[in-house]
Design a protein around this motif. Structure first.
Motif, PDB file in Angstrom:
ATOM      1  N   SER A  81      39.420  37.063  29.456  1.00  0.00           N
ATOM      2  CA  SER A  81      40.555  36.082  29.556  1.00  0.00           C
ATOM      3  C   SER A  81      41.852  36.614  29.858  1.00  0.00           C
ATOM      4  N   VAL A  82      42.737  35.607  30.158  1.00  0.00           N
ATOM      5  CA  VAL A  82      44.011  35.944  30.755  1.00  0.00           C
ATOM      6  C   VAL A  82      44.795  35.235  29.734  1.00  0.00           C
ATOM      7  N   GLY A  83      45.640  35.503  29.106  1.00  0.00           N
ATOM      8  CA  GLY A  83      46.450  34.893  27.843  1.00  0.00           C
ATOM      9  C   GLY A  83      47.442  33.959  28.398  1.00  0.00           C
ATOM     10  N   GLU A  84      47.880  33.086  27.576  1.00  0.00           N
ATOM     11  CA  GLU A  84      48.915  31.970  28.055  1.00  0.00           C
ATOM     12  C   GLU A  84      50.299  32.792  28.737  1.00  0.00           C
ATOM     13  N   GLY A  85      50.672  32.289  29.729  1.00  0.00           N
ATOM     14  CA  GLY A  85      51.642  32.788  30.509  1.00  0.00           C
ATOM     15  C   GLY A  85      51.448  34.112  31.219  1.00  0.00           C
ATOM     16  N   ALA A  86      50.264  34.560  31.166  1.00  0.00           N
ATOM     17  CA  ALA A  86      50.190  36.003  31.780  1.00  0.00           C
ATOM     18  C   ALA A  86      49.868  35.899  33.202  1.00  0.00           C
ATOM     19  N   SER A  87      49.797  36.988  33.918  1.00  0.00           N
ATOM     20  CA  SER A  87      49.692  36.867  35.409  1.00  0.00           C
ATOM     21  C   SER A  87      48.949  38.090  35.953  1.00  0.00           C
ATOM     22  N   VAL A  88      47.933  37.669  36.738  1.00  0.00           N
ATOM     23  CA  VAL A  88      47.051  38.701  37.343  1.00  0.00           C
ATOM     24  C   VAL A  88      47.558  38.507  38.759  1.00  0.00           C
ATOM     25  N   ALA A  89      48.339  39.588  39.288  1.00  0.00           N
ATOM     26  CA  ALA A  89      48.811  39.621  40.759  1.00  0.00           C
ATOM     27  C   ALA A  89      47.737  39.571  41.712  1.00  0.00           C
ATOM     28  N   HIS A  90      48.189  39.419  43.072  1.00  0.00           N
ATOM     29  CA  HIS A  90      47.664  39.341  44.354  1.00  0.00           C
ATOM     30  C   HIS A  90      46.544  40.640  44.187  1.00  0.00           C
ATOM     31  N   GLN A  91      45.273  40.314  44.582  1.00  0.00           N
ATOM     32  CA  GLN A  91      44.320  41.588  44.696  1.00  0.00           C
ATOM     33  C   GLN A  91      44.155  42.225  43.355  1.00  0.00           C
ATOM     34  N   ALA A  92      44.670  41.789  42.224  1.00  0.00           N
ATOM     35  CA  ALA A  92      44.447  42.753  41.104  1.00  0.00           C
ATOM     36  C   ALA A  92      42.987  42.143  40.383  1.00  0.00           C
ATOM     37  N   SER A  93      42.429  42.919  39.420  1.00  0.00           N
ATOM     38  CA  SER A  93      41.131  42.508  38.733  1.00  0.00           C
ATOM     39  C   SER A  93      41.186  42.852  37.285  1.00  0.00           C
TER      40      SER A  93
END
Length: 170
Positions: free
Chosen positions: A71-83
Motif C-alpha cells: 500500500s501507498v498511503g494518502e498523498g505519498a509518492s513512489v518516484a520514477h523507477q522506485a519500488s
C-alpha cells in the motif's frame, strides 16, 4: 471512477478500481483486486500489484512498481523507477525517491517514517516532513526536531528507529 483516465496499452485487472479523477498512464498495469484512490496517479509503464492499494492523491512514478498486497498511503509518492516490495506500506505523505531501494517502511499513529538507500547509495530516513541522511540524524537533531514539531513524546522511539536504520544500512 468519474473523470478517471486509463492510458493506451494500460491494463486494469478484474475487480480493480480506479477512483474519481485518478489516472493510469500508458502501458501501466493495475492488478486484479487493486485500488487506485481518488486523484491518484500511476505513471507510464508503472505497475500496481494484485490487491495493492494506492491512496487518494498518491503518485506512483513512471516505471515504478508497487508489489502485490502493498500500500501507498494518502498523498505519498513512489518516484520514477522506485519500488515497494509486496505487503509493504509507504506511510501517508512519505516519499520514496528515484532509484531508491527500501530498507524499512513503517508508520506511527501520527508520523510515518521511511528509510531507504538512494540511487547514490546514501542511507536516508524520512520522519514526518523531515528527510535527512542517516548520518545527519544525531541526538541533537532528533531533540531539536522533536521540540520544533511538538512530538517530544516520540523522541526515545525516534532515537531507536534511527539506531535500527543505522544497523540496517551497514
Amino acid at each position: 471512477g468519474d473523470k478517471a483516465s486509463v492510458g493506451d496499452k494500460a491494463s486494469v485487472g478484474d475487480g480493480a478500481s480506479v477512483g474519481d479523477g485518478a489516472s493510469v498512464g500508458y502501458g501501466a498495469s493495475v492488478g486484479y483486486g487493486a485500488s487506485v484512490g481518488h486523484g491518484a496517479s500511476v505513471g507510464h509503464r508503472a505497475s500496481v500489484g494484485h490487491g495493492a492499494f494506492v491512496g487518494h492523491r498518491a503518485s506512483v512514478g513512471d516505471g515504478a512498481s508497487v508489489g502485490d498486497g502493498a500500500s501507498v498511503g494518502e498523498g505519498a509518492s513512489v518516484a520514477h523507477q522506485a519500488s515497494v516490495d509486496p505487503l509493504q506500506h509507504v506511510a501517508p505523505g512519505a516519499r520514496l525517491t528515484a532509484g531508491a531501494t527500501r530498507i524499512f517502511l513503517s508508520g506511527h499513529t501520527s508520523y510515518g517514517w521511511i528509510a531507504f538507500r538512494g540511487a547514490d547509495g546514501t542511507a536516508t530516513l524520512s520522519f514526518g516532513c523531515e528527510t535527512h541522511s542517516i548520518d545527519a540524524w544525531t541526538a541533537e537533531l532528533i531533540h531539536a526536531l522533536c521540540q520544533k514539531h511538538a512530538f517530544e513524546s516520540l523522541e526515545a522511539g525516534l532515537t531507536r528507529v534511527v539506531e535500527l536504520c543505522r544497523l540496517a544500512a551497514r
